[in-house]
Design a protein around this motif. Sequence first.
Motif, PDB file in Angstrom:
ATOM      1  N   GLY A  67     -27.394 -18.576   5.281  1.00  0.00           N
ATOM      2  CA  GLY A  67     -28.553 -19.162   6.271  1.00  0.00           C
ATOM      3  C   GLY A  67     -27.999 -19.616   7.490  1.00  0.00           C
ATOM      4  O   GLY A  67     -28.464 -20.151   8.458  1.00  0.00           O
ATOM      5  N   GLY A  68     -26.267 -19.626   7.370  1.00  0.00           N
ATOM      6  CA  GLY A  68     -25.687 -20.172   8.699  1.00  0.00           C
ATOM      7  C   GLY A  68     -25.209 -19.031   9.644  1.00  0.00           C
ATOM      8  O   GLY A  68     -24.387 -19.825  10.709  1.00  0.00           O
ATOM      9  N   ARG A  69     -25.176 -18.157   9.631  1.00  0.00           N
ATOM     10  CA  ARG A  69     -24.750 -16.786  10.531  1.00  0.00           C
ATOM     11  C   ARG A  69     -23.276 -17.183  10.767  1.00  0.00           C
ATOM     12  O   ARG A  69     -22.802 -17.474  11.970  1.00  0.00           O
ATOM     13  N   ALA A  70     -22.551 -17.416   9.534  1.00  0.00           N
ATOM     14  CA  ALA A  70     -21.250 -17.749   9.681  1.00  0.00           C
ATOM     15  C   ALA A  70     -20.417 -16.306   9.913  1.00  0.00           C
ATOM     16  O   ALA A  70     -20.546 -15.183   9.429  1.00  0.00           O
ATOM     17  N   PRO A  71     -19.423 -16.267  10.848  1.00  0.00           N
ATOM     18  CA  PRO A  71     -18.594 -15.224  11.324  1.00  0.00           C
ATOM     19  C   PRO A  71     -17.828 -14.731  10.238  1.00  0.00           C
ATOM     20  O   PRO A  71     -17.240 -15.619   9.531  1.00  0.00           O
ATOM     21  N   VAL A  72     -17.680 -13.313  10.087  1.00  0.00           N
ATOM     22  CA  VAL A  72     -16.710 -12.847   9.036  1.00  0.00           C
ATOM     23  C   VAL A  72     -15.602 -11.888   9.557  1.00  0.00           C
ATOM     24  O   VAL A  72     -14.500 -11.832   9.009  1.00  0.00           O
ATOM     25  N   GLN A  73     -15.873 -11.536  10.974  1.00  0.00           N
ATOM     26  CA  GLN A  73     -14.970 -10.719  11.634  1.00  0.00           C
ATOM     27  C   GLN A  73     -15.337 -10.950  13.038  1.00  0.00           C
ATOM     28  O   GLN A  73     -16.178 -11.142  13.304  1.00  0.00           O
ATOM     29  N   PHE A  74     -14.172 -10.992  13.890  1.00  0.00           N
ATOM     30  CA  PHE A  74     -14.548 -10.620  15.500  1.00  0.00           C
ATOM     31  C   PHE A  74     -13.572  -9.923  16.033  1.00  0.00           C
ATOM     32  O   PHE A  74     -12.322  -9.729  15.485  1.00  0.00           O
ATOM     33  N   ILE A  75     -13.859  -9.320  17.135  1.00  0.00           N
ATOM     34  CA  ILE A  75     -13.015  -8.603  18.040  1.00  0.00           C
ATOM     35  C   ILE A  75     -12.477  -9.214  19.056  1.00  0.00           C
ATOM     36  O   ILE A  75     -13.730  -9.523  19.958  1.00  0.00           O
ATOM     37  N   TRP A  76     -11.317  -9.634  19.497  1.00  0.00           N
ATOM     38  CA  TRP A  76     -10.944 -10.114  20.709  1.00  0.00           C
ATOM     39  C   TRP A  76      -9.803  -9.595  21.138  1.00  0.00           C
ATOM     40  O   TRP A  76      -8.813  -9.336  20.631  1.00  0.00           O
ATOM     41  N   ARG A  77      -9.864  -9.277  22.492  1.00  0.00           N
ATOM     42  CA  ARG A  77      -8.951  -8.367  23.212  1.00  0.00           C
ATOM     43  C   ARG A  77      -8.628  -7.177  22.649  1.00  0.00           C
ATOM     44  O   ARG A  77      -7.291  -6.997  22.353  1.00  0.00           O
ATOM     45  N   GLY A  78      -9.417  -6.488  22.112  1.00  0.00           N
ATOM     46  CA  GLY A  78      -9.279  -4.992  21.200  1.00  0.00           C
ATOM     47  C   GLY A  78      -8.596  -5.129  19.915  1.00  0.00           C
ATOM     48  O   GLY A  78      -8.147  -4.217  19.543  1.00  0.00           O
ATOM     49  N   ARG A  79      -8.573  -6.382  19.272  1.00  0.00           N
ATOM     50  CA  ARG A  79      -7.885  -6.543  18.213  1.00  0.00           C
ATOM     51  C   ARG A  79      -9.025  -7.090  17.100  1.00  0.00           C
ATOM     52  O   ARG A  79      -9.769  -8.005  17.630  1.00  0.00           O
ATOM     53  N   LEU A  80      -9.070  -6.504  16.027  1.00  0.00           N
ATOM     54  CA  LEU A  80     -10.227  -7.029  14.718  1.00  0.00           C
ATOM     55  C   LEU A  80      -9.316  -8.301  14.193  1.00  0.00           C
ATOM     56  O   LEU A  80      -8.168  -8.138  13.441  1.00  0.00           O
ATOM     57  N   TYR A  81     -10.009  -9.311  13.962  1.00  0.00           N
ATOM     58  CA  TYR A  81      -9.706 -10.528  13.377  1.00  0.00           C
ATOM     59  C   TYR A  81     -10.608 -10.563  11.965  1.00  0.00           C
ATOM     60  O   TYR A  81     -11.880 -10.343  12.389  1.00  0.00           O
ATOM     61  N   VAL A  82      -9.971 -10.870  10.730  1.00  0.00           N
ATOM     62  CA  VAL A  82     -10.769 -11.209   9.836  1.00  0.00           C
ATOM     63  C   VAL A  82     -10.690 -12.616   9.442  1.00  0.00           C
ATOM     64  O   VAL A  82      -9.614 -13.267   9.522  1.00  0.00           O
ATOM     65  N   VAL A  83     -11.844 -13.172   9.435  1.00  0.00           N
ATOM     66  CA  VAL A  83     -12.151 -14.587   9.101  1.00  0.00           C
ATOM     67  C   VAL A  83     -11.744 -14.912   7.559  1.00  0.00           C
ATOM     68  O   VAL A  83     -12.534 -14.134   6.722  1.00  0.00           O
ATOM     69  N   ARG A  84     -10.780 -15.754   7.249  1.00  0.00           N
ATOM     70  CA  ARG A  84     -10.451 -16.201   5.817  1.00  0.00           C
ATOM     71  C   ARG A  84     -11.377 -17.185   5.430  1.00  0.00           C
ATOM     72  O   ARG A  84     -11.633 -17.359   4.274  1.00  0.00           O
ATOM     73  N   GLU A  85     -11.339 -18.226   6.335  1.00  0.00           N
ATOM     74  CA  GLU A  85     -12.304 -19.548   6.088  1.00  0.00           C
ATOM     75  C   GLU A  85     -13.104 -19.945   7.068  1.00  0.00           C
ATOM     76  O   GLU A  85     -12.324 -19.857   8.185  1.00  0.00           O
ATOM     77  N   VAL A  86     -14.257 -20.440   6.698  1.00  0.00           N
ATOM     78  CA  VAL A  86     -14.853 -21.252   8.105  1.00  0.00           C
ATOM     79  C   VAL A  86     -14.572 -22.904   7.661  1.00  0.00           C
ATOM     80  O   VAL A  86     -14.838 -23.329   6.567  1.00  0.00           O
ATOM     81  N   LEU A  87     -13.699 -23.286   8.403  1.00  0.00           N
ATOM     82  CA  LEU A  87     -13.260 -24.668   8.394  1.00  0.00           C
ATOM     83  C   LEU A  87     -14.328 -25.915   8.717  1.00  0.00           C
ATOM     84  O   LEU A  87     -14.108 -26.918   8.142  1.00  0.00           O
ATOM     85  N   SER A  88     -14.919 -25.501   9.836  1.00  0.00           N
ATOM     86  CA  SER A  88     -15.833 -26.310  10.430  1.00  0.00           C
ATOM     87  C   SER A  88     -16.843 -25.965  11.240  1.00  0.00           C
ATOM     88  O   SER A  88     -16.745 -24.790  11.729  1.00  0.00           O
ATOM     89  N   ARG A  89     -18.049 -26.682  11.400  1.00  0.00           N
ATOM     90  CA  ARG A  89     -19.195 -26.202  12.192  1.00  0.00           C
ATOM     91  C   ARG A  89     -19.925 -27.353  12.841  1.00  0.00           C
ATOM     92  O   ARG A  89     -20.282 -28.365  12.096  1.00  0.00           O
ATOM     93  N   TRP A  90     -19.996 -26.973  14.043  1.00  0.00           N
ATOM     94  CA  TRP A  90     -20.727 -28.238  14.568  1.00  0.00           C
ATOM     95  C   TRP A  90     -21.463 -27.766  15.990  1.00  0.00           C
ATOM     96  O   TRP A  90     -21.476 -26.673  16.143  1.00  0.00           O
TER      97      TRP A  90
END
Length: 139
Positions: free
Chosen positions: A20-43
């Motif tokens: 229910g929190g729409r947490a990121p699992v992957q993102f593309i920044w400057r043409g590179r794929l980043y895999v989210v290992r852990e959500v550390l905080s949210r605010w």
Amino acid sequence: MSAVRRFSDEVHVRYDDADGGRAPVQFIWRGRLYVVREVLSRWRERSAWWEHAAVAAVHGDAAEEAGPGPAGRPARRGLTVGDLEREVFRVEASVGRVGGAGVYDLARAVTPGTAAVSEVAGTSSPRTSEDWQLLRVSD
């Protein structure tokens, strides 16, 4: 000692709203794929509304853009809730599955009707959105 760098780059985010929190699992920044290992905080953060171009235009200090806005989108007039508040996720992520990890702050504008914790009914299938920004990187 790690360095913190500030950005305001648009990123393409794949998120999962199963909790229910729409947490990121992957993102593309400057043409590179980043895999989210852990959500550390949210605010949530409020922006400096008084620095917005729409406010300056009302006071006659600056003219609002009449042309296209960011990423070719039509320019908006006035302030919206998304201009005033954003939700930030601090995540630990790496390039691919084996790259060294860094800490990234990803933000998205808060849309009207969005509670502090999203009330969207959870699904297990990831979704994508381009309305995110990378704010800070610590590596």
